[in-house]
Design a protein around this motif. Sequence first.
Motif, PDB file in Angstrom:
ATOM      1  N   GLY A   1     -14.346  59.078 -45.809  1.00 17.00           N
ATOM      2  CA  GLY A   1     -14.452  60.108 -45.460  1.00 17.00           C
ATOM      3  C   GLY A   1     -15.332  61.786 -45.467  1.00 17.00           C
ATOM      4  O   GLY A   1     -14.617  62.526 -44.073  1.00 17.00           O
ATOM      5  N   LEU A   2     -15.421  61.641 -46.410  1.00 17.13           N
ATOM      6  CA  LEU A   2     -16.414  62.806 -46.512  1.00 17.13           C
ATOM      7  C   LEU A   2     -17.452  63.023 -45.326  1.00 17.13           C
ATOM      8  O   LEU A   2     -17.742  64.062 -44.671  1.00 17.13           O
ATOM      9  CB  LEU A   2     -17.013  63.236 -48.097  1.00 17.13           C
ATOM     10  CG  LEU A   2     -16.217  63.722 -49.252  1.00 17.13           C
ATOM     11  CD1 LEU A   2     -17.205  63.764 -50.622  1.00 17.13           C
ATOM     12  CD2 LEU A   2     -15.905  64.906 -48.821  1.00 17.13           C
ATOM     13  N   TYR A   3     -17.866  61.587 -45.044  1.00 16.79           N
ATOM     14  CA  TYR A   3     -19.209  61.813 -44.569  1.00 16.79           C
ATOM     15  C   TYR A   3     -18.556  61.749 -42.882  1.00 16.79           C
ATOM     16  O   TYR A   3     -19.575  62.469 -42.255  1.00 16.79           O
ATOM     17  CB  TYR A   3     -19.747  60.177 -43.923  1.00 16.79           C
ATOM     18  CG  TYR A   3     -20.833  60.146 -43.046  1.00 16.79           C
ATOM     19  CD1 TYR A   3     -22.312  59.639 -43.351  1.00 16.79           C
ATOM     20  CD2 TYR A   3     -20.825  59.697 -41.790  1.00 16.79           C
ATOM     21  CE1 TYR A   3     -23.514  60.008 -42.800  1.00 16.79           C
ATOM     22  CE2 TYR A   3     -21.848  59.815 -40.841  1.00 16.79           C
ATOM     23  CZ  TYR A   3     -22.425  60.151 -40.834  1.00 16.79           C
ATOM     24  OH  TYR A   3     -24.877  59.515 -40.094  1.00 16.79           O
ATOM     25  N   GLU A   4     -17.321  61.258 -42.736  1.00 16.73           N
ATOM     26  CA  GLU A   4     -17.073  61.502 -41.407  1.00 16.73           C
ATOM     27  C   GLU A   4     -16.346  63.485 -40.857  1.00 16.73           C
ATOM     28  O   GLU A   4     -16.702  64.036 -40.226  1.00 16.73           O
ATOM     29  CB  GLU A   4     -15.137  61.156 -41.687  1.00 16.73           C
ATOM     30  CG  GLU A   4     -14.685  61.241 -40.162  1.00 16.73           C
ATOM     31  CD  GLU A   4     -15.480  60.802 -38.380  1.00 16.73           C
ATOM     32  OE1 GLU A   4     -16.677  60.521 -38.932  1.00 16.73           O
ATOM     33  OE2 GLU A   4     -15.091  61.329 -37.456  1.00 16.73           O
ATOM     34  N   TYR A   5     -16.020  63.884 -42.474  1.00 13.39           N
ATOM     35  CA  TYR A   5     -15.658  65.444 -42.061  1.00 13.39           C
ATOM     36  C   TYR A   5     -17.124  66.600 -41.898  1.00 13.39           C
ATOM     37  O   TYR A   5     -17.093  67.463 -41.079  1.00 13.39           O
ATOM     38  CB  TYR A   5     -15.389  65.802 -43.204  1.00 13.39           C
ATOM     39  CG  TYR A   5     -14.514  67.862 -43.476  1.00 13.39           C
ATOM     40  CD1 TYR A   5     -13.648  67.640 -43.931  1.00 13.39           C
ATOM     41  CD2 TYR A   5     -16.093  67.909 -43.899  1.00 13.39           C
ATOM     42  CE1 TYR A   5     -13.322  68.708 -44.183  1.00 13.39           C
ATOM     43  CE2 TYR A   5     -15.480  69.433 -44.158  1.00 13.39           C
ATOM     44  CZ  TYR A   5     -13.907  70.150 -44.381  1.00 13.39           C
ATOM     45  OH  TYR A   5     -13.736  70.942 -44.696  1.00 13.39           O
ATOM     46  N   TYR A   6     -18.487  65.779 -42.778  1.00 18.13           N
ATOM     47  CA  TYR A   6     -19.077  66.963 -42.748  1.00 18.13           C
ATOM     48  C   TYR A   6     -19.923  66.582 -41.282  1.00 18.13           C
ATOM     49  O   TYR A   6     -20.864  67.187 -40.608  1.00 18.13           O
ATOM     50  CB  TYR A   6     -20.214  66.559 -42.991  1.00 18.13           C
ATOM     51  CG  TYR A   6     -19.687  66.916 -44.477  1.00 18.13           C
ATOM     52  CD1 TYR A   6     -19.662  68.958 -44.965  1.00 18.13           C
ATOM     53  CD2 TYR A   6     -19.275  66.396 -46.104  1.00 18.13           C
ATOM     54  CE1 TYR A   6     -18.810  69.276 -45.973  1.00 18.13           C
ATOM     55  CE2 TYR A   6     -18.567  67.267 -46.899  1.00 18.13           C
ATOM     56  CZ  TYR A   6     -18.366  68.962 -46.694  1.00 18.13           C
ATOM     57  OH  TYR A   6     -18.139  69.088 -48.112  1.00 18.13           O
ATOM     58  N   ARG A   7     -19.680  65.130 -40.290  1.00 15.35           N
ATOM     59  CA  ARG A   7     -20.271  64.420 -39.709  1.00 15.35           C
ATOM     60  C   ARG A   7     -19.560  65.166 -38.427  1.00 15.35           C
ATOM     61  O   ARG A   7     -19.972  66.222 -37.673  1.00 15.35           O
ATOM     62  CB  ARG A   7     -19.801  63.240 -38.822  1.00 15.35           C
ATOM     63  CG  ARG A   7     -20.632  62.525 -37.663  1.00 15.35           C
ATOM     64  CD  ARG A   7     -20.836  61.386 -37.423  1.00 15.35           C
ATOM     65  NE  ARG A   7     -19.196  61.214 -36.781  1.00 15.35           N
ATOM     66  CZ  ARG A   7     -18.508  61.329 -35.800  1.00 15.35           C
ATOM     67  NH1 ARG A   7     -19.297  62.368 -34.805  1.00 15.35           N
ATOM     68  NH2 ARG A   7     -17.083  62.024 -35.541  1.00 15.35           N
ATOM     69  N   ARG A   8     -18.309  65.743 -38.614  1.00 13.94           N
ATOM     70  CA  ARG A   8     -17.475  66.723 -37.676  1.00 13.94           C
ATOM     71  C   ARG A   8     -18.148  68.452 -37.234  1.00 13.94           C
ATOM     72  O   ARG A   8     -18.418  68.856 -36.778  1.00 13.94           O
ATOM     73  CB  ARG A   8     -15.960  66.323 -37.265  1.00 13.94           C
ATOM     74  CG  ARG A   8     -15.411  65.060 -37.590  1.00 13.94           C
ATOM     75  CD  ARG A   8     -14.440  64.657 -37.077  1.00 13.94           C
ATOM     76  NE  ARG A   8     -13.423  63.471 -37.656  1.00 13.94           N
ATOM     77  CZ  ARG A   8     -12.622  63.920 -37.113  1.00 13.94           C
ATOM     78  NH1 ARG A   8     -11.211  64.287 -37.141  1.00 13.94           N
ATOM     79  NH2 ARG A   8     -11.673  62.413 -36.519  1.00 13.94           N
TER      80      ARG A   8
END
Lengths: 143, 164
Positions: A127-134
């Motif tokens: 989730g953190l990865y997706e958050y910082y990707r966005r």
Amino acid sequence: MRWATRAHMHIDRVACAWLIRRVVDEDAEFVFVADPAEVPADATAFDMRGVELSHHGGDCSFETILRRYEITDPVLWRIAEIVHEADLDDERFDAPEAPGVDVVVRALGMVCDDVTLLSHTGPLFDGLYEYYRRATLLGREPS
Amino acid sequence: MPGADPDGAGAWVLLTYRLPREPSTARVGVWRKLKRLGVAQLADGVVALPADARTREQLEWLADEVVENGGAATVWDARPGGRHAERELAEAMSEARAAEYRAVADQARSAGLDEGARQNTVRRLRGELRKIGRRDYFPPPERAEARRAVDELAASGEHEEATR
């Protein structure tokens, strides 16, 4: 491949395990040891004193793994800043998320064994990865 | 795990270390980290912290850093030789934190300033309190006082806005 680290994981080790599975070895199998002498001969040790994939030159183990495998993904380096501050708290980076993520991992560690802890923190880091990707794409915090 | 038991009073972890005089950046780096951890300095190159999983790990990483910089370091499990010795150690550490809390309380009380500066001061002092809290192993009464002073400073702004 087998990977070994110290039992009773905290932020740096759970983040490393997630990172190893995500970008280094998707079939990674983890072994938890109480003492460096217990690391199986066929396992690669991480976040332990005296091994390559550990703290070096002020880096936490998560950063060492990123460097060792020449991973340049800016999203992973953003997560590295959070892991670094949660683990070392030396103010090298501005990562206000760090204390929160650290509490979550510590709290889960109080009610889970290491295997269960990894199964819970995996989605957290996904989730953190997706958050910082966005966030990286948008140039601001995603909603 | 040593010291992880909340009832296991008396378990301490020591770091003994020796660093070459040069480069001084390494010495300063280690010294800063020790200060951030709030160690008790027992002698030249000997520091102590109450043992738990986190303090032990932090001192182990520091030991590695000393060795990487050409020095020598060892982490020890230790027990003070008697309750009296331990109490003195705890009191000294508690007093060191008390001084830091007093400095925060003083800054909170002397911050008059305009709204923007007051908010910045509140933010900075709360960060300072968090940092002190992480190295506060034997909380002194000054902790509550410092928190109150900062909370009052934060609330004083709301008050002004409400009466405006």
